[in-house]
Write an enzyme that holds these catalytic residues in place. Structure first.
Site, PDB file in Angstrom:
ATOM      1  N   ALA A 274       0.872  -1.202   0.000  1.00 58.48           N
ATOM      2  CA  ALA A 274       0.000   0.000   0.000  1.00 58.48           C
ATOM      3  C   ALA A 274       0.892   1.230   0.000  1.00 58.48           C
ATOM      4  CB  ALA A 274      -0.916  -0.021   1.225  1.00 58.48           C
ATOM      5  N   HIS A 449     -27.880  19.687  22.226  1.00 58.37           N
ATOM      6  CA  HIS A 449     -27.283  19.014  23.381  1.00 58.37           C
ATOM      7  C   HIS A 449     -28.130  17.808  23.740  1.00 58.37           C
ATOM      8  CE1 HIS A 449     -25.229  18.308  27.128  1.00 58.37           C
ATOM      9  NE2 HIS A 449     -26.410  18.228  27.727  1.00 58.37           N
TER      10      HIS A 449
HETATM   11  P1  NAD Z   1      -0.084   6.913   0.606  1.00 57.98           P
HETATM   12  O1  NAD Z   1       0.762   7.677  -0.334  1.00 57.98           O
HETATM   13  O2  NAD Z   1      -1.084   7.609   1.440  1.00 57.98           O
HETATM   14  O3  NAD Z   1       0.873   6.087   1.615  1.00 57.98           O
HETATM   15  C1  NAD Z   1       1.874   5.208   1.162  1.00 57.98           C
HETATM   16  C2  NAD Z   1       2.969   5.085   2.219  1.00 57.98           C
HETATM   17  O4  NAD Z   1       3.871   4.059   1.815  1.00 57.98           O
HETATM   18  C3  NAD Z   1       3.795   6.362   2.385  1.00 57.98           C
HETATM   19  O5  NAD Z   1       3.721   6.792   3.726  1.00 57.98           O
HETATM   20  C4  NAD Z   1       5.203   5.918   1.976  1.00 57.98           C
HETATM   21  O6  NAD Z   1       6.223   6.539   2.756  1.00 57.98           O
HETATM   22  C5  NAD Z   1       5.162   4.420   2.251  1.00 57.98           C
HETATM   23  N1  NAD Z   1       6.154   3.643   1.489  1.00 57.98           N
HETATM   24  C6  NAD Z   1       6.442   3.729   0.163  1.00 57.98           C
HETATM   25  N2  NAD Z   1       7.425   2.837  -0.171  1.00 57.98           N
HETATM   26  C7  NAD Z   1       7.760   2.168   0.963  1.00 57.98           C
HETATM   27  C8  NAD Z   1       8.708   1.123   1.281  1.00 57.98           C
HETATM   28  N3  NAD Z   1       9.505   0.580   0.347  1.00 57.98           N
HETATM   29  N4  NAD Z   1       8.773   0.680   2.564  1.00 57.98           N
HETATM   30  C9  NAD Z   1       7.983   1.199   3.523  1.00 57.98           C
HETATM   31  N5  NAD Z   1       7.076   2.202   3.279  1.00 57.98           N
HETATM   32  C10 NAD Z   1       6.968   2.672   2.018  1.00 57.98           C
HETATM   33  O7  NAD Z   1      -0.750   5.781  -0.287  1.00 57.98           O
HETATM   34  P2  NAD Z   1      -1.959   4.768  -0.024  1.00 57.98           P
HETATM   35  O8  NAD Z   1      -2.228   4.570   1.414  1.00 57.98           O
HETATM   36  O9  NAD Z   1      -1.607   3.595  -0.873  1.00 57.98           O
HETATM   37  O10 NAD Z   1      -3.206   5.539  -0.631  1.00 57.98           O
HETATM   38  C11 NAD Z   1      -3.220   5.908  -2.017  1.00 57.98           C
HETATM   39  C12 NAD Z   1      -4.204   7.007  -2.292  1.00 57.98           C
HETATM   40  O11 NAD Z   1      -5.525   6.579  -2.093  1.00 57.98           O
HETATM   41  C13 NAD Z   1      -3.961   8.222  -1.427  1.00 57.98           C
HETATM   42  O12 NAD Z   1      -3.910   9.341  -2.243  1.00 57.98           O
HETATM   43  C14 NAD Z   1      -5.157   8.269  -0.540  1.00 57.98           C
HETATM   44  O13 NAD Z   1      -5.549   9.597  -0.259  1.00 57.98           O
HETATM   45  C15 NAD Z   1      -6.228   7.540  -1.335  1.00 57.98           C
HETATM   46  N6  NAD Z   1      -7.136   6.875  -0.395  1.00 57.98           N
HETATM   47  C16 NAD Z   1      -7.938   7.636   0.384  1.00 57.98           C
HETATM   48  C17 NAD Z   1      -8.751   7.043   1.321  1.00 57.98           C
HETATM   49  C18 NAD Z   1      -9.615   7.901   2.195  1.00 57.98           C
HETATM   50  O14 NAD Z   1      -9.842   9.042   1.856  1.00 57.98           O
HETATM   51  N7  NAD Z   1     -10.085   7.438   3.343  1.00 57.98           N
HETATM   52  C19 NAD Z   1      -8.748   5.670   1.490  1.00 57.98           C
HETATM   53  C20 NAD Z   1      -7.915   4.930   0.686  1.00 57.98           C
HETATM   54  C21 NAD Z   1      -7.114   5.553  -0.258  1.00 57.98           C
END
Ligand code: NAD
Length: 475
Positions: A274, A449
């Site tokens: 992810a 409330h």
């Molecule tokens: P993200 O970019 O939010 O997080 C990915 C994380 O993976 C980052 O913190 C990064 O540092 C880490 N990472 C990358 N390579 C790595 C490695 N080799 N080892 C360890 N950590 C590593 O991405 P996501 O969680 O996949 O989400 C993708 C998109 O989908 C986002 O833009 C998000 O806003 C959207 N999304 C939103 C919601 C919501 O609004 N509730 C829900 C799901 C997804």
């Protein structure tokens, strides 16, 4: 069926289908082209959000929260339930039904609004022609084209996906058994939401996050408290842990990563990758057209989602800004209304963000760290749910609401929430910020409330130093 339209929308996710419906409502002959198919090969509108994103993840988050509450919280309310058992097949079937009802609902909305739907992959060609590659290839033309092809999970070569051991978010929504141990690469929104689902259902979940900071886009104070709560629940979140390899051996995954102490390893039953999403812009337009992309593959657009090609617009995950369904939908509405001669714009400063964990984390506008970096003087007021009568009655007092307002004008600059139902409460903050309210405007508003919303009222009162149900700092 005519192949000439006023508008063709390529992509039927929350950006594309909303754009198509709004264009049709405004009297334009509209077609929408979408390739998504369900397991029977039938069209399944709604894109990632409805099929393998927001909706199925929220269905599983809801079901898994009930399961956990039944095990640990019912007894506090004097409800004794014995022999609680998980029927994962039934939970997954319910999720699939929710998805199918909603995707079919969009088909019905298209029919009601007279949007012509074509099932297949759309590709923009010269002279505003769109080729639909499906069971039967078709060529359509329109005066205006809206590109809304969405995004896909980023795959990393160090952790290649397998059938069902190393999976992306789509695979992690479809497990047929609860893994004993689950590794997740990335403590982003997806990692935390899916990690929460499987932890609640009984997996030992380890989240490996390359960065040393946790949720840097959220307000640092609330992100710190959220991390404390997730760890208390049993999520093993390892920050500063950069994964550099993952291999399947005897149906287990061996994950290697680097942290401050050096090379580390972890063995898990399943691994979820992810690490972000990338825009689907590779085959969407004939390269000869010269559609301008940026260095990360996003379509370049102006404030109104116009691309460099005349009469071609791009919206949603394929353009700048957060990859959020509601942001894409608003862009779809804006483009449709501007095509009809209206002056609609999107206020990108009021896009709400929500992480649907427990507690829920939600915010709109600037964080304290954003304001400090920008050198903007501000006042802050906060109120903990522990002091809310409604939260106490509900038995869930985790978290707080914080209001940040400009020190000179008192205009609200940011609202940050951590706690139960904050995905709903944040709408009040978005309305206040959209209407350019001051913290005093909120403080002078009457709230029912008892309600969790009162915490927002009290946080706004606290900006002025006169919260009622907690000792105020100012006189
Ligand atoms: P993200 O970019 O939010 O997080 C990915 C994380 O993976 C980052 O913190 C990064 O540092 C880490 N990472 C990358 N390579 C790595 C490695 N080799 N080892 C360890 N950590 C590593 O991405 P996501 O969680 O996949 O989400 C993708 C998109 O989908 C986002 O833009 C998000 O806003 C959207 N999304 C939103 C919601 C919501 O609004 N509730 C829900 C799901 C997804």
């Amino acid at each position: 069926m005519s192949d000439q339209f006023d508008v063709i929308v390529i992509g039927g996710g929350p950006a594309g289908y909303v754009a198509a419906i709004r264009c049709a409502q405004l009297g334009m002959q509209t077609a929408c082209v979408d390739a998504w198919s369900d397991s029977k090969g039938q069209a399944s509108l709604g894109g990632t959000c409805l099929n393998v994103g927001c909706i199925p993840s929220k269905a599983l988050l809801e079901s898994s929260a009930w399961y956990e509450k039944a095990q640990h919280d019912f007894s506090q309310h004097g409800i004794e339930v014995k022999n609680i058992k998980l029927n994962l097949a039934a939970m997954q079937a319910r999720k699939d039904q929710v998805v199918s009802d909603l995707t079919q609902g969009i088909k019905a909305l298209f029919a009601a609004n007279k949007v012509t739907f074509h099932h297949g992959t759309g590709k923009l060609l010269a002279n505003k022609q769109v080729e639909v590659i499906g069971k039967k290839n078709t060529l359509l033309t329109a005066k205006h084209i809206i590109l809304a092809t969405g995004s896909s999970p980023v795959n990393i070569p160090i952790a290649p996906l397998t059938d069902d051991v190393i999976v992306d978010s789509t695979g992690a929504l479809a497990f047929t058994a609860v893994p004993k141990s689950l590794g997740i690469i990335g403590a982003g929104v997806i990692g935390l939401e899916l990690g929460s689902v499987w932890r609640r259902l009984g997996a030992q979940v380890t989240v490996l996050e390359a960065m040393d900071s946790f949720l840097p886009m959220a307000d640092a104070q609330l992100a710190k408290e959220a991390l404390r709560q997730y760890i208390k629940q049993g999520l093993d979140i390892r920050l500063g842990a950069k994964v550099d390899g993952a291999k399947v051996k005897s149906n287990k995954v061996e994950v290697s990563y680097q942290d401050a102490k050096g090379a580390q390893s972890l063995k898990v039953d399943k691994l979820v990758v992810a690490v972000g999403r990338r825009p689907n812009t590779r085959d969407m337009a004939d390269p000869a057209l010269g559609l301008a992309l940026d260095e990360r593959g996003f379509v370049q657009v102006d404030d109104y989602c116009k691309t460099n090609l005349a009469d071609v617009y791009a919206i949603g995950d394929i353009v700048r800004g957060p990859m959020l369904a509601h942001k894409g939908s608003e862009e779809g509405m804006m483009v449709a209304e501007r095509l009809a001669g209206q002056q609609t714009r999107v206020d990108y400063e009021t896009v709400p963000s929500v992480i649907y964990t427990e507690p829920e984390l939600a915010w709109v506008g600037m964080t304290e760290q954003n304001l400090q970096q920008a050198g903007i003087a501000y006042n802050s007021g906060s109120f903990p749910f522990a002091a809310s009568g409604r939260a106490r009655a509900a038995g869930d007092t985790t978290g707080m609401i914080k209001v940040l307002a400009d020190a000179k004008t008192d205009r609200i600059l940011g609202i940050h929430m951590l706690g139960a139902h904050c995905s709903e409460l944040i709408a009040q903050g978005v309305i206040a910020k959209s209407l350019q309210a001051s913290s005093e405007d909120l403080a002078l508003t009457m709230f029912a409330h008892p309600s969790l919303s009162e915490a927002l009222h009290e946080a706004a009162l606290a900006v002025g130093g006169h919260a009622i149900h907690i000792a105020s700092r100012k006189r």
